[in-house]
Design an enzyme around this catalytic site. Structure first.
Site: not given
Ligand code: PEP
Ligand code: MG
Length: 611
Positions: A206, A448, A472, A519
């Site tokens: 992240h 995910e 993920d 996404c």
């Protein structure tokens, strides 16, 4: 203390140019002096000294001040909670009695003839690095204590500040750190931090995602940079090729100045596409939206020409306060965002704290396997009080603009049904309260987790759209920790297993005539883009700075050719075959864009492609 002025071109102070190579995670080229932060503490400036005795005394003073503070802290803790907690500081004091500190540092001052704080830093870094290589977890854990003491001693060289926080430089710089948390990245002062490089990290961490969203040039996985660089070393950070160049020669500086200009020109060309659609040459329209984490990113979204927000990672709020904001605060924020994005849609992803993301009350208990732990929808279904506050806030934002919502980390249809029933309860509660909200809200599930991908058709029957979170999905399918650089080369978005799972998801969605988006970071990978289009993806959501690049690429593709590519890839048995097939199409259709994406390197930069 006045800081030396450093100018590029006159740089280097006689030191040799060094190139550190890592993984590029956020594009851009920046020039500036470095600020080095080892694990938790900044590298002090280094300068030659003439008076060894004076320097050794400065070291002794810093140690004495540190001992005094630790003693005070120990007493304070003992008075609050008894002996146990006070012992932590006793352990810290023992570090100061170690012969490596007491004799190693004065010896280094004598031999190196450099300032005491730098000698202390160098000796301790060396020691810490050796300890980190020892397989004994107890010893490795002790490095955290030693880090802490080192920070304290370094701060105590500065007699004017007996403060407890490390000093941030007050000038523009390139930040070089051992690691950076997503929260540290989010809190960066963009006026001062030109770009950053870390030894840890990966493309889908992240921290990297935030850097891309915020447009901060960044490189991760640089080996030994923290130890070898000196504070204020002049550097160039190349976020295209993943390089950090210290003490660059005038030739290197002028080469990079030219490159920077070329990139800027190409970006200016791409910006002209702002008002055009992401439509293939044979008229297939892809919805191209942006991923955001913070409200202030909406400026970038506006400029990018994205069609709304395809993923709002709401958990990043938690960075800004100690506790989850309440329904009112959330409703106010979501409404502002919805209003600003209207008439386009914003899709709020419900809370997905956990994994490598924001810790915070009440999510702060450490877990042995955070990525397999209490995160995403699991947390929300257990903490229905918090979940329902968020759902009501999103529903209320629907009165201000077009909103959708989606649930993260869904592993099966039961979770979706449960979440939807709570959503229905929230609608009734708002209605009873007489509060303005919308019932007209698109509800989606993120795919995910492999089990969810396999039962995508069942999930599709329950929702209005599916959004594939490839970051993920790849991590869980190929069993590779998305933030661990040691296994980064095994993180394969183009693995045949992933491609087939994506196909299963799209087929499941089509059975129920709903749309599928992607996404995760794979959506912005220009090499794999023809494959995603060929598999039949309807929507792509990427960091705002990537939107123009992806849009231009879509506009050059033919969806029929992409479908043929997808057919071939679905039959391929190995990642490298898939990559080769995709690369052939991408480099034939838009060689210039691939060059722009990778800064001229032959390998694409923004996907984790195995060698
Ligand atoms: C993903 O997993 O692909 C995703 C978009 O969610 P996050 O990166 O926030 O986990
Ligand atoms: Mg995810």
């Amino acid at each position: 203390m006045p800081r030396p002025v450093v100018r590029l071109g006159s740089m280097g102070g006689g030191r040799k140019e060094m190139v550190y190579v890592g993984t590029p995670v956020s594009r851009g080229i920046v020039f500036g002096p470095v600020h080095v932060v080892a694990r938790g503490f900044s590298a002090p400036e280094v300068y030659p000294i003439a008076n060894v005795t004076r320097e050794t005394e400065r070291f002794g003073d810093a140690l004495r001040r540190t001992r005094r503070q630790l003693e005070g802290l120990r007493e304070h803790m003992e008075s609050l909670s008894g002996n146990e907690e006070g012992r932590i500081f006793e352990a810290h004091m023992l570090v100061l009695e170690d012969p490596i500190v007491l004799t190693g540092v004065p010896k280094a001052i004598e031999e190196r003839r450099q300032n005491a704080e730098y000698c202390f830093y160098a000796v301790m870094q060396n020691q810490l690095e050796s300890m980190r290589r020892i397989p004994d977890p107890f010893l490795r854990d002790r490095t955290t204590d030693i880090d802490d003491v080192c920070q304290r001693v370094l701060r105590n060289f500065d007699t004017e500040h007996e403060q407890n926080t490390p000093e941030e430089p007050d000038h523009q710089h390139i930040l070089v750190a051992y690691d950076l948390s997503p929260s540290a990245t989010a809190a960066m002062d963009r006026r001062q931090v030109l770009g950053f490089a870390t030894e840890q990290g990966s493309i889908t961490s992240h921290t990297a995602i935030l850097a891309r969203s915020l447009g901060i040039p960044a490189v991760v996985g640089l080996r030994n940079a923290v130890f070898n660089l000196h504070a204020l070393d002049p550097c160039i950070l190349d976020g295209y090729e993943g390089k950090l160049i210290s003490n660059p020669t005038p030739e290197t500086v002028s080469k990079y100045r030219e490159l920077e200009e070329e990139h800027q020109q190409r970006r200016a060309e791409l910006d002209k596409l702002r008002d055009l659609g992401a439509v293939t040459t044979d008229e297939r329209t892809i919805t191209l939206s942006a991923n955001i984490e913070f409200e202030h990113e909406l400026d970038l979204v506006d400029r990018s020409g994205a069609e709304g927000v395809g993923l709002f990672r709401t958990e990043f709020f938690l960075l800004e306060s100690e506790e989850c904001p309440d329904e009112e605060e959330q409703a106010a924020l979501y409404s502002r965002v919805a209003e600003r994005v209207a008439p386009s849609e914003v899709i709020f992803r419900t809370l997905d704290a956990g994994g490598d993301k924001v810790p915070g009350e009440p999510l702060s208990e450490p877990e042995p396997n955070p990525f397999l732990g209490w995160r995403g929808i699991r947390f929300s279904l257990d903490r229905q009080d918090l979940f329902k506050e968020q759902l009501r806030a999103i529903l209320r934002a629907g009165a201000a603009g077009r909103v959708g919502l989606m649930f993260p980390l869904i592993s099966g249809v039961g979770e979706v049904r449960q979440a939807k029933s709570l959503l229905a309860e929230c609608m009734e509660e708002l209605s009873a309260r007489g509060v303005e909200f919308t019932r007209d809200i698109a509800v989606g599930a993120m795919i995910e987790v492999p089990s969810a991908a396999m039962v995508a058709a069942d999930i599709a029957a329950e929702v209005d759209f599916l959004s594939i979170g490839t970051n993920d999905l790849v991590q869980y399918t190929v069993a590779v920790d998305r933030v661990n650089p040691r296994v980064a080369k095994l993180y394969r978005s183009a693995h045949p297993g992933i491609i087939r799972l994506i196909k299963t998801v799209i087929d499941g969605a089509s059975q129920h005539r709903i749309w599928t988006g992607v996404c995760g970071e794979m959506a912005g990978d220009l090499t794999l883009l023809p494959l995603l289009v060929g598999l039949g993806v309807d929507e792509l959501s990427v960091g705002a700075p990537l939107v123009p690049l992806v849009k231009q690429a879509v506009r050059l593709l033919d969806s029929g050719e992409c479908a043929e590519l997808a057919r071939q890839c679905l039959q391929a048995g190995e990642t490298k075959q898939i990559l080769q097939l995709c690369s052939e199409v991408a480099t034939t259709v838009y060689p210039e864009l691939i060059k722009e994406e990778s800064g001229g390197a032959s390998a694409p930069s923004f996907a984790a492609h195995p060698s």
